[in-house]
Design a protein around this motif. Sequence first.
Motif, PDB file in Angstrom:
ATOM      1  N   GLU A  82       0.839  -1.209   0.000  1.00 26.71           N
ATOM      2  CA  GLU A  82       0.000   0.000   0.000  1.00 26.71           C
ATOM      3  C   GLU A  82       0.874   1.260   0.000  1.00 26.71           C
ATOM      4  OE1 GLU A  82      -3.054   2.404   2.948  1.00 26.71           O
ATOM      5  OE2 GLU A  82      -2.582   0.312   3.393  1.00 26.71           O
ATOM      6  N   ILE A  83       1.921   1.240   0.777  1.00 26.24           N
ATOM      7  CA  ILE A  83       2.829   2.393   0.843  1.00 26.24           C
ATOM      8  C   ILE A  83       3.458   2.652  -0.519  1.00 26.24           C
ATOM      9  CG2 ILE A  83       5.042   3.182   1.784  1.00 26.24           C
ATOM     10  CD1 ILE A  83       4.179   1.795   4.436  1.00 26.24           C
ATOM     11  N   VAL A  84       3.933   1.606  -1.178  1.00 22.89           N
ATOM     12  CA  VAL A  84       4.541   1.766  -2.498  1.00 22.89           C
ATOM     13  C   VAL A  84       3.526   2.333  -3.487  1.00 22.89           C
ATOM     14  CG1 VAL A  84       5.525   0.509  -4.463  1.00 22.89           C
ATOM     15  CG2 VAL A  84       6.298   0.001  -2.133  1.00 22.89           C
ATOM     16  N   ARG A  85       2.317   1.833  -3.456  1.00 26.12           N
ATOM     17  CA  ARG A  85       1.260   2.339  -4.347  1.00 26.12           C
ATOM     18  C   ARG A  85       0.980   3.820  -4.070  1.00 26.12           C
ATOM     19  NH1 ARG A  85      -1.998  -1.356  -3.406  1.00 26.12           N
ATOM     20  NH2 ARG A  85      -3.159  -0.392  -1.715  1.00 26.12           N
ATOM     21  N   ASN A  86       0.857   4.182  -2.809  1.00 27.40           N
ATOM     22  CA  ASN A  86       0.573   5.571  -2.440  1.00 27.40           C
ATOM     23  C   ASN A  86       1.723   6.510  -2.806  1.00 27.40           C
ATOM     24  OD1 ASN A  86      -1.980   5.042  -1.455  1.00 27.40           O
ATOM     25  ND2 ASN A  86      -1.303   4.810   0.658  1.00 27.40           N
ATOM     26  N   LEU A  87       2.955   6.034  -2.646  1.00 30.54           N
ATOM     27  CA  LEU A  87       4.098   6.865  -3.012  1.00 30.54           C
ATOM     28  C   LEU A  87       4.058   7.201  -4.494  1.00 30.54           C
ATOM     29  CD1 LEU A  87       6.995   5.175  -1.012  1.00 30.54           C
ATOM     30  CD2 LEU A  87       6.092   7.476  -0.655  1.00 30.54           C
ATOM     31  N   GLY A  88       3.706   6.223  -5.315  1.00 33.64           N
ATOM     32  CA  GLY A  88       3.619   6.456  -6.751  1.00 33.64           C
ATOM     33  C   GLY A  88       2.494   7.399  -7.133  1.00 33.64           C
ATOM     34  N   GLU A  89       1.396   7.329  -6.412  1.00 32.72           N
ATOM     35  CA  GLU A  89       0.237   8.172  -6.720  1.00 32.72           C
ATOM     36  C   GLU A  89       0.408   9.594  -6.178  1.00 32.72           C
ATOM     37  OE1 GLU A  89      -3.058   6.066  -5.029  1.00 32.72           O
ATOM     38  OE2 GLU A  89      -2.969   4.465  -6.530  1.00 32.72           O
ATOM     39  N   ARG A  90       0.812   9.715  -4.946  1.00 28.81           N
ATOM     40  CA  ARG A  90       0.883  11.024  -4.278  1.00 28.81           C
ATOM     41  C   ARG A  90       2.176  11.783  -4.563  1.00 28.81           C
ATOM     42  NH1 ARG A  90      -1.250  10.103   1.851  1.00 28.81           N
ATOM     43  NH2 ARG A  90      -3.406   9.594   1.349  1.00 28.81           N
ATOM     44  N   ARG A  91       3.236  11.035  -4.797  1.00 26.56           N
ATOM     45  CA  ARG A  91       4.560  11.633  -5.002  1.00 26.56           C
ATOM     46  C   ARG A  91       4.987  12.472  -3.802  1.00 26.56           C
ATOM     47  NH1 ARG A  91       6.206  13.859 -10.454  1.00 26.56           N
ATOM     48  NH2 ARG A  91       8.153  13.274  -9.504  1.00 26.56           N
ATOM     49  N   GLU A  92       4.666  12.000  -2.613  1.00 34.70           N
ATOM     50  CA  GLU A  92       5.080  12.653  -1.370  1.00 34.70           C
ATOM     51  C   GLU A  92       5.945  11.674  -0.583  1.00 34.70           C
ATOM     52  OE1 GLU A  92       1.425  13.585   0.605  1.00 34.70           O
ATOM     53  OE2 GLU A  92       1.082  15.368  -0.595  1.00 34.70           O
ATOM     54  N   PRO A  93       7.045  12.132  -0.023  1.00 30.01           N
ATOM     55  CA  PRO A  93       7.913  11.222   0.734  1.00 30.01           C
ATOM     56  C   PRO A  93       7.257  10.761   2.033  1.00 30.01           C
ATOM     57  CG  PRO A  93       8.647  13.469   1.006  1.00 30.01           C
ATOM     58  CD  PRO A  93       7.539  13.500  -0.009  1.00 30.01           C
ATOM     59  N   LEU A  94       7.770   9.669   2.554  1.00 34.68           N
ATOM     60  CA  LEU A  94       7.284   9.116   3.809  1.00 34.68           C
ATOM     61  C   LEU A  94       8.476   8.956   4.748  1.00 34.68           C
ATOM     62  CD1 LEU A  94       4.845   7.837   5.324  1.00 34.68           C
ATOM     63  CD2 LEU A  94       5.567   5.647   4.356  1.00 34.68           C
ATOM     64  N   VAL A  95       8.350   9.478   5.945  1.00 32.24           N
ATOM     65  CA  VAL A  95       9.400   9.366   6.959  1.00 32.24           C
ATOM     66  C   VAL A  95       9.099   8.139   7.809  1.00 32.24           C
ATOM     67  CG1 VAL A  95      10.513  10.461   8.947  1.00 32.24           C
ATOM     68  CG2 VAL A  95       9.724  11.860   7.014  1.00 32.24           C
ATOM     69  N   ILE A  96      10.087   7.265   7.950  1.00 34.22           N
ATOM     70  CA  ILE A  96       9.936   6.055   8.754  1.00 34.22           C
ATOM     71  C   ILE A  96      10.738   6.225  10.043  1.00 34.22           C
ATOM     72  CG2 ILE A  96      10.324   3.553   8.859  1.00 34.22           C
ATOM     73  CD1 ILE A  96       8.175   4.387   6.843  1.00 34.22           C
ATOM     74  N   THR A  97      10.084   5.933  11.161  1.00 35.58           N
ATOM     75  CA  THR A  97      10.741   6.057  12.462  1.00 35.58           C
ATOM     76  C   THR A  97      11.075   4.676  13.015  1.00 35.58           C
ATOM     77  OG1 THR A  97       8.658   6.031  13.701  1.00 35.58           O
ATOM     78  CG2 THR A  97       9.493   8.180  12.984  1.00 35.58           C
ATOM     79  N   GLN A  98      12.085   4.652  13.856  1.00 36.07           N
ATOM     80  CA  GLN A  98      12.459   3.437  14.572  1.00 36.07           C
ATOM     81  C   GLN A  98      12.772   3.861  15.997  1.00 36.07           C
ATOM     82  OE1 GLN A  98      16.050   1.475  13.209  1.00 36.07           O
ATOM     83  NE2 GLN A  98      15.114  -0.510  13.597  1.00 36.07           N
ATOM     84  N   ASN A  99      12.120   3.244  16.938  1.00 36.30           N
ATOM     85  CA  ASN A  99      12.262   3.602  18.355  1.00 36.30           C
ATOM     86  C   ASN A  99      11.986   5.084  18.579  1.00 36.30           C
ATOM     87  OD1 ASN A  99      13.008   0.937  19.008  1.00 36.30           O
ATOM     88  ND2 ASN A  99      15.135   1.371  18.467  1.00 36.30           N
TER      89      ASN A  99
END
Length: 91
Positions: free
Chosen positions: A19-36
């Motif tokens: 879903e994330i990959v699909r949304n990235l292609g459609e929206r063209r907005e970056p996604l920040v991933i957090t860890q801890n």
Amino acid sequence: MKLSSRIKPISYLKANAAEIVRNLGERREPLVITQNGEAKVVIQDIESYEQTQETMAMLKILALGNRQIEGGRVRPLAEVVARLRERPESP
């Protein structure tokens, strides 16, 4: 683009990768991933990445040109054109 709405934990990435990959292609907005609780990576679609890389390359070229100007490594246009016209043509 409001980046705060584009921050997700790594567990979300693991559970929703397609879903994330699909949304990235459609929206063209970056996604920040957090860890801890800390931002660790930014993911984006390939077109946005390529555009960013091209922009960075252009900015580097402009910065190099500015350094050459500041260092006095420039020639008047008329001089350069005259030198080019004096060159023998290649066969």
